[in-house]
Scaffold this motif. Structure first.
Motif: not given
Length: 320
Positions: A269, A117-119, A272, A171
């Motif tokens: 984060t 998932s890019a988010t 991804r 990222d």
């Protein structure tokens, strides 16, 4: 009984019911599953676990997570056919087959697995600002590796790595990793490695096995591998069949920037995703395919000890 006494009794009964429901019943806990093939000392930190015996109901091309995160992964391109009747250890069920299908074409048909998932993947938040990660599982080489590079026109060109299993950075484009078990070219020679990155966009560090990878992973033999990544002090380790593997760091500087004061964790984060058997689990590019089988892949949010790696190996093999 008078109306007032009935009211008091009813109130008392209601209060008792509330107390029972709030005290006697334990709160729901994430990660209530206790996979029998995972040593008890590891279960609390088991974020994701895939034994490839649990297809999602109605979606055989997806595999359900037996860890606490509930992160379902896709069996990319091959779907249910990627589950094969092979046994990494006594009592195991099916295994995952990954492979390259079209070595001369720059397509997207390689068999691999994972999620992207890019988010970021919220269910993998345990790897957000984490101090350590462990990746472990069973691997069996089933063909010639590394595979021909399908992204170039040169028929003699081969990929410089063989992807096994790892956690992506926050990222990542589907290739960059926070923690990865793989084989990669180190100074002109393919080696089994643990490759990690503490900071998104930052430098990676690699711990490479000294022994020939073909000895560590002979074709047709199941091998239990583990890699640990300690982001607090910049150390990594590799294990084979429960025993540490001698190796060396490919960099002698401070690529993870842990020499200074303060607390050192990964970037805050959500990863991804997860990649297994090659890069780009979103199936946008072919990179570093593995002609191999995998079983009981485990992703933990801590650095497990050498003793715990050995316990896990003995737990499923029955060796004492």
């Amino acid at each position: 009984m008078s109306r007032s006494r009935r009211a008091v009794a009813a109130t008392a009964g209601l209060l008792a019911a509330v107390l029972v429901s709030s005290v006697a019943v334990p709160p729901a806990q994430a990660g209530g599953k206790k996979p029998r093939d995972v040593h008890p000392s590891l279960r609390h930190h088991l974020v994701a676990f895939y034994d490839f015996d649990h297809p999602v109901r109605g979606e055989p091309g997806r595999e359900a997570d037996q860890g606490r995160s509930g992160t379902t992964i896709d069996l990319v391109n091959g779907g249910a056919a990627m589950r094969v009747p092979d046994h990494a250890y006594p009592g195991s069920g099916r295994a995952l087959q990954t492979r390259q299908l079209s070595p001369t074409e720059a397509g997207n048909d390689d068999w691999k697995a994972g999620i992207y998932s890019a988010t970021g993947v919220p269910s993998l938040r345990a790897f957000n600002a984490v101090e350590g990660i462990t990746v472990m599982g069973w691997v069996k080489m089933t063909g010639e590796n590394p595979k021909p590079n399908s992204n170039t026109a040169n028929p003699d060109d081969r990929f410089n790595a063989i992807g096994l299993a790892g956690v992506l950075t926050g990222d990542s484009d589907g290739h960059g990793v926070r923690a990865l078990l793989e084989l990669i070219d180190v100074n002109g020679e393919l080696r089994l490695v643990a490759l990690g990155r503490r900071l998104d966009g930052g430098n990676s560090q690699t711990y490479a096995a000294s022994e020939d990878w073909r000895t560590l992973l002979p074709v047709g033999e199941w091998v239990f591998l583990a890699a640990t990544f300690d982001f607090t002090d910049g150390t990594l380790a590799l294990y084979r069949n429960g025993k540490p593997i001698d190796g060396f760091y490919t960099r002698t500087d401070d690529p993870w920037l842990v020499a200074g004061p303060g607390e050192h964790r990964t970037t805050a984060t959500d990863p991804r995703g997860i990649k297994i058997g090659g890069s780009f689990p979103q199936d946008t590019r072919e990179q570093n395919p593995c002609d191999c089988r995998m079983d009981s892949l485990m992703f933990l949010d801590r650095v497990v000890t050498a003793r715990q790696v050995e316990k896990q190996y003995r737990h499923v093999t029955g060796r004492r």
